[in-house]
Design a protein around this motif. Structure first.
Motif, PDB file in Angstrom:
ATOM      1  N   ALA A  43       0.850  -1.196   0.000  1.00 46.40           N
ATOM      2  CA  ALA A  43       0.000   0.000   0.000  1.00 46.40           C
ATOM      3  C   ALA A  43       0.883   1.243   0.000  1.00 46.40           C
ATOM      4  O   ALA A  43       0.650   2.199  -0.743  1.00 46.40           O
ATOM      5  N   PHE A  44       1.920   1.208   0.808  1.00 47.29           N
ATOM      6  CA  PHE A  44       2.845   2.344   0.873  1.00 47.29           C
ATOM      7  C   PHE A  44       3.468   2.587  -0.494  1.00 47.29           C
ATOM      8  O   PHE A  44       3.474   3.713  -1.002  1.00 47.29           O
ATOM      9  N   HIS A  45       3.953   1.517  -1.101  1.00 41.55           N
ATOM     10  CA  HIS A  45       4.621   1.648  -2.389  1.00 41.55           C
ATOM     11  C   HIS A  45       3.651   2.149  -3.472  1.00 41.55           C
ATOM     12  O   HIS A  45       4.000   2.985  -4.297  1.00 41.55           O
ATOM     13  N   LEU A  46       2.417   1.633  -3.437  1.00 40.30           N
ATOM     14  CA  LEU A  46       1.433   2.020  -4.454  1.00 40.30           C
ATOM     15  C   LEU A  46       0.774   3.356  -4.136  1.00 40.30           C
ATOM     16  O   LEU A  46      -0.033   3.846  -4.906  1.00 40.30           O
ATOM     17  N   GLU A  99     -10.811   3.458 -15.342  1.00 36.49           N
ATOM     18  CA  GLU A  99     -10.184   4.054 -14.143  1.00 36.49           C
ATOM     19  C   GLU A  99     -11.121   4.142 -12.944  1.00 36.49           C
ATOM     20  O   GLU A  99     -10.675   4.371 -11.829  1.00 36.49           O
ATOM     21  N   THR A 100     -12.438   3.984 -13.185  1.00 35.73           N
ATOM     22  CA  THR A 100     -13.352   3.963 -12.037  1.00 35.73           C
ATOM     23  C   THR A 100     -13.940   2.573 -11.806  1.00 35.73           C
ATOM     24  O   THR A 100     -14.712   2.391 -10.868  1.00 35.73           O
ATOM     25  N   ILE A 101     -13.596   1.612 -12.632  1.00 42.74           N
ATOM     26  CA  ILE A 101     -14.137   0.259 -12.401  1.00 42.74           C
ATOM     27  C   ILE A 101     -12.995  -0.669 -11.965  1.00 42.74           C
ATOM     28  O   ILE A 101     -13.089  -1.367 -10.949  1.00 42.74           O
ATOM     29  N   VAL A 102     -11.915  -0.668 -12.745  1.00 44.58           N
ATOM     30  CA  VAL A 102     -10.708  -1.409 -12.347  1.00 44.58           C
ATOM     31  C   VAL A 102      -9.541  -0.414 -12.404  1.00 44.58           C
ATOM     32  O   VAL A 102      -8.724  -0.445 -13.328  1.00 44.58           O
ATOM     33  N   PRO A 103      -9.493   0.516 -11.456  1.00 43.97           N
ATOM     34  CA  PRO A 103      -8.498   1.594 -11.545  1.00 43.97           C
ATOM     35  C   PRO A 103      -7.056   1.107 -11.445  1.00 43.97           C
ATOM     36  O   PRO A 103      -6.785   0.036 -10.899  1.00 43.97           O
ATOM     37  N   GLU A 104      -6.178   1.930 -12.000  1.00 38.86           N
ATOM     38  CA  GLU A 104      -4.761   1.590 -12.007  1.00 38.86           C
ATOM     39  C   GLU A 104      -4.099   2.155 -10.748  1.00 38.86           C
ATOM     40  O   GLU A 104      -4.331   3.318 -10.395  1.00 38.86           O
ATOM     41  N   ALA A 105      -3.281   1.346 -10.128  1.00 44.68           N
ATOM     42  CA  ALA A 105      -2.682   1.736  -8.851  1.00 44.68           C
ATOM     43  C   ALA A 105      -1.843   3.010  -8.965  1.00 44.68           C
ATOM     44  O   ALA A 105      -1.749   3.778  -8.018  1.00 44.68           O
ATOM     45  N   TYR A 106      -1.256   3.264 -10.119  1.00 48.10           N
ATOM     46  CA  TYR A 106      -0.327   4.399 -10.216  1.00 48.10           C
ATOM     47  C   TYR A 106      -1.019   5.727 -10.511  1.00 48.10           C
ATOM     48  O   TYR A 106      -0.398   6.762 -10.477  1.00 48.10           O
ATOM     49  N   ARG A 107      -2.297   5.670 -10.923  1.00 50.08           N
ATOM     50  CA  ARG A 107      -2.900   6.887 -11.431  1.00 50.08           C
ATOM     51  C   ARG A 107      -4.160   7.298 -10.681  1.00 50.08           C
ATOM     52  O   ARG A 107      -4.586   8.443 -10.767  1.00 50.08           O
ATOM     53  N   SER A 108      -4.780   6.357 -10.010  1.00 53.06           N
ATOM     54  CA  SER A 108      -6.118   6.637  -9.449  1.00 53.06           C
ATOM     55  C   SER A 108      -6.154   6.364  -7.955  1.00 53.06           C
ATOM     56  O   SER A 108      -7.122   5.830  -7.435  1.00 53.06           O
TER      57      SER A 108
END
Ligand code: A3P
Length: 273
Positions: free
Chosen positions: A19-22, A66-75
């Motif tokens: 979680a910290f990394h993401l 991005e609102t259904i299966v969002p990407e960890a780096y952007r959302s």
């Protein structure tokens, strides 16, 4: 600065290190991570899950993902705002920290071809394919190597088979229904309410490309090219020279993993009668 402040609780185990990394607040026990080495079909699986959740009587766009299966780096903010049953796309290898994982894998040789075009489109790399496979991969090392990915996924499967579903890009192309059903069951979706034929149609390569042409994607806005590029299995056979293959096969770990995943090493010759 906030990121450094969060390091303190992460260090003491108060938030989990993935979680910290993401850069998300925490990982919940019912989270499912859609994990893959880049260019292995992650976006396709995100579309499949999205249509299975939302239904097929609408068009889900690249931006909707991005609102259904969002990407960890952007959302991250959106991910943090969701309380349960989250699906999160990532390339980062935290097998032990992810509660559930859908792991997508693809023939490394096709991954390299796809990655080459991707990096050329973004201007991350310029040069020939031969140069790319020899010198272009260092840009990706924060996601680990393909070998790290596959070894990690196989080890995770052995250690805890119930928490990871291995999805092969090629099997998804070959027998969509069987693989999509496995995904739905793994995600505990109500399979009686999923029209698998329609999901297959809505997520077919041609449909996704048309969808992208009509509704756009972040990739298309930046590069003026389609993210949905070719969508095939075995294209490496037309791209790798013998020298390129010999170079790749010098790495015995790659050879071993390709064999383990049942990808034939030799180019099957077309028989001319
Ligand atoms: P190609 O570049 O070989 O065409 P990722 O989403 O993990 O980055 O993977 C991208 C690859 O998946 C690209 O491969 C892309 O074209 C392919 N892809 C995307 N949607 C697809 C679909 N509906 N069917 C098959 N392949 C798809």
């Amino acid at each position: 600065m906030m990121q450094y402040l969060r390091l303190i609780p992460a260090k003491f185990g108060l938030i989990n290190k993935a979680a910290f990394h993401l850069q998300i607040k925490r990982i919940n026990p019912d989270d499912t991570f859609i994990l893959s080495y880049p260019k292995s079909g992650n976006t396709w699986v995100r579309f499949i899950i999205s249509y299975m959740i939302k239904g097929t009587d609408q068009t889900i766009t690249f931006d909707d993902l991005e609102t259904i299966v969002p990407e960890a780096y952007r959302s991250q903010d959106f991910i943090d705002s969701q309380k349960s049953n989250r699906f999160i796309k990532t390339h980062d290898l935290f097998f032990d920290d992810y509660p559930y994982i859908i792991y997508i894998y693809r023939d490394y040789r096709d991954v390299l071809v796809s990655l080459y075009h991707f990096q050329m489109a973004w201007n991350i790399f310029t040069g020939s394919f031969a140069q790319f496979i020899r010198h272009g991969l260092k840009n990706l090392h924060n996601h680990g190597t393909w070998q790290d990915h596959i070894k990690g996924a196989l080890a995770c499967k052995e250690k805890n088979p119930g928490k990871i579903l291995m999805v092969s890009y090629e099997k998804l192309l070959d027998d969509f229904y069987t693989e999509a059903l496995k995904i739905a069951q793994f995600c505990h979706l109500d399979i009686d309410n999923i029209d698998f034929d329609m999901v297959e149609q809505k997520t077919s390569f041609d449909e996704i490309k048309e969808n992208e042409n009509e509704n756009g994607s972040r990739f298309m806005r930046k590069t003026k090219q389609n993210f949905a590029r070719e969508g095939k299995a075995g294209v490496w056979k037309d791209v790798f020279t013998k020298d390129d293959l010999d170079y790749l096969y010098q790495d015995q770990e790659i050879v071993g993993l390709l064999k383990k995943l049942n990808y034939p090493l030799v180019q099957e010759k077309t028989v001319v009668i």
